[in-house]
Scaffold this motif. Sequence first.
Motif, mmCIF file in Angstrom:
data_model
loop_
_atom_site.group_PDB
_atom_site.id
_atom_site.type_symbol
_atom_site.label_atom_id
_atom_site.label_comp_id
_atom_site.label_asym_id
_atom_site.label_seq_id
_atom_site.Cartn_x
_atom_site.Cartn_y
_atom_site.Cartn_z
ATOM 1 N N ALA A 22 42.998 4.096 53.043
ATOM 2 C CA ALA A 22 42.806 3.233 54.208
ATOM 3 C C ALA A 22 41.340 3.115 54.609
ATOM 4 O O ALA A 22 40.841 2.013 54.871
ATOM 5 N N LEU A 23 40.621 4.262 54.662
ATOM 6 C CA LEU A 23 39.217 4.223 55.068
ATOM 7 C C LEU A 23 38.377 3.412 54.092
ATOM 8 O O LEU A 23 37.500 2.642 54.491
ATOM 9 N N GLU A 24 38.657 3.572 52.806
ATOM 10 C CA GLU A 24 37.897 2.820 51.800
ATOM 11 C C GLU A 24 38.146 1.324 51.955
ATOM 12 O O GLU A 24 37.227 0.509 51.830
ATOM 13 N N ARG A 25 39.374 0.967 52.242
ATOM 14 C CA ARG A 25 39.686 -0.450 52.414
ATOM 15 C C ARG A 25 38.982 -1.015 53.652
ATOM 16 O O ARG A 25 38.491 -2.138 53.650
ATOM 17 N N LEU A 26 38.930 -0.235 54.714
ATOM 18 C CA LEU A 26 38.245 -0.693 55.920
ATOM 19 C C LEU A 26 36.755 -0.875 55.676
ATOM 20 O O LEU A 26 36.131 -1.793 56.228
ATOM 21 N N ARG A 27 36.149 -0.002 54.860
ATOM 22 C CA ARG A 27 34.718 -0.161 54.550
ATOM 23 C C ARG A 27 34.476 -1.461 53.800
ATOM 24 O O ARG A 27 33.468 -2.138 54.006
ATOM 25 N N VAL A 28 35.412 -1.812 52.922
ATOM 26 C CA VAL A 28 35.272 -3.063 52.158
ATOM 27 C C VAL A 28 35.380 -4.272 53.075
ATOM 28 O O VAL A 28 34.669 -5.271 52.915
#
Length: 667
Positions: free
Chosen positions: A103-109
Amino acid sequence: MRRFVPIQPASSTNRENLESSESSSGNAGNASTTKRRRVGVSIACNACRRRKIRCDGQRPTCWNCEDSTDVCTYRDDSELSHDSKLLLLEVIRLLNSIPDDEALERLRVLRREIDTSVILTILRQDVNSGQQPDQSKSSSQEDDPFQELELASQYPNVYPTVPRRNMDTLRETTYQQLVERSSGGHQSTSARIEDRNSVDSVSDFCDPRLSKLDIQVWTKVPISSELAARTISLYLETDHPLLGFFEPDQFLSDLIEGKTKHCSSLLVNSLLYWASQMNIAQGSDDGSFTLQFSAQFLSLGYLGQGRDHAVLSYASEASHMAVRLGLFGVQIDNPALQEISILSKESRKAYMYAAWGSFNCATYMSLFYRQPGLVPPESPPHLPVPGTQENKESENKKTEHIDYKGGVFPQLCHFWSILHEVALSYARNEKPSADQRSLRFAEYKFRELLAWSNSLPNDLCRNDQNPHYVQVMYIWLHASILDIFRYAVSGPLRHSRLRTFSSPASSADRVYNASVHQLKHLIMNYRLKFSSSSYSILWHAALTYLANALLYQPKEEDWVFYFLLCVYGYERLHTHWRVTKAISTALLSLALRKGDISSTAAREILTDLDQSTASDAAPLDEAIRAGFMADLDLEAPISNSTTVENLAQDIEDNLLLEEFTNASRLK
């Protein structure tokens, strides 16, 4: 009273450091470097926003509101529009479906992305790659918030949510029979799997009066009265609700009683010529009578036989006759209209059906079979539409017989009136330019169709259990939308935003793709549930439009299945609609020309098509003539090479070209 931050004296150490710094600089020019940086907040409270002062964003109360009588409140979801709320809920749902470690990686993208359609697409791709898809929603709608939040919610008759079918579903036996040659003649899946609400059965006459028919009063063709009655009954139940060339109750009364006020030998023979071709596909007629029968019925019938010269001749003559009679294409002060206005209600109603039935058919043919010489009327009829409020009182007086119109004909009159201007503009401009003016015209007509769909009565609202004529009406609707926007999607304006929609994602290509998706479902449902898909030719133009969309638009995983659905849809009609074999062959030729199918696959399909027509009962000596378009690509120059006739004739050349090209690639 405003509260200020208390100021305290600096410590001795800090004071000494500050004095040393100021003495070394020699001036106060760099004092600005010690100024505190302004700290911004993402959301200010409503009171600070109203007073236009800085807010520290603290909750539940900011520092400005601590000593104020104002209640410290912040903006919340109640101020969002309905569409924004749906978007927010959709984003939250998708984020919750992503595994925690991702989830965090997707939000950074996504943090730098501001386009909502891109955000939703990225999130949905993540969900689809890691989870089973939601079977209750269509893949097309899930990828496009414009379809889901604006088209589907506001226009449910045109863009309802349809079941999603993945490739595993399409490989099931039921669906595979739709893309294979029909076995056992024309007892295909369409004929075996028949919805109970369809009215395709011809075991009994649709009207008991037909049992008294003496057909020899009307024709010299040696056909039995029973077969003629069954043929007329099939027409009245299947095609008449869509065509409505005459008032059926008046026609049947005169037909049985031998009167000529609302019936004639030409009308009866023309009707039998058209309907006998459906009977051949049903196995009720061996074809021996069809070509002995000889107006709009004739133009449609000759179209089905691939006799273009006769199509243009009879269609043109029918339009000229209608103008002379004052049915359409005349000024309001035309003497013929004045004569109609003083007729009895019964006679005037007959004129209404003749006028609107002929007008609808002429518009239908000029729109879907565009070719030189096949032009629509200059204007719609001035007569009222049959079945409108001013005519219901007189029509409701006769309730003892079946309503062969099915309630759909008045709505189709309004439908073809909307599309008449489209057909007329195409007739005047051989190739409309893909400019802003054309896009605005397409959007305007699209809006008219959407408004028309929302005005339909409840019994014509869309569902998969509608009678066959309602299914065909929606098939025509989406084929028309593809036709309206195909000029825009082939040019540089395909992604231009449509002005009258609130969604920033609205565009010509999104509308086009939405209708392609709907047409896939409609055609599959019609083929599965209605045997009339095997003998009524009125719906087939949509197969050409869908096949072109599949070939010219970006390919999806299921495109081959739906392309074969179109080809074998024509195969089911081959028994005596001779032109359909040429159309299916032309579509194969087009796919070969584009390099989308192999020569091996094409030859296998051609073998199937040849076997299905090997036992034609009464083939014509003359070659099939079909001058209407099979290749709808607008970037290519318009020429004879794009017609059904020439593409079908070029199939062998395209097969050899594909084989040669493939061999060259392998070297």
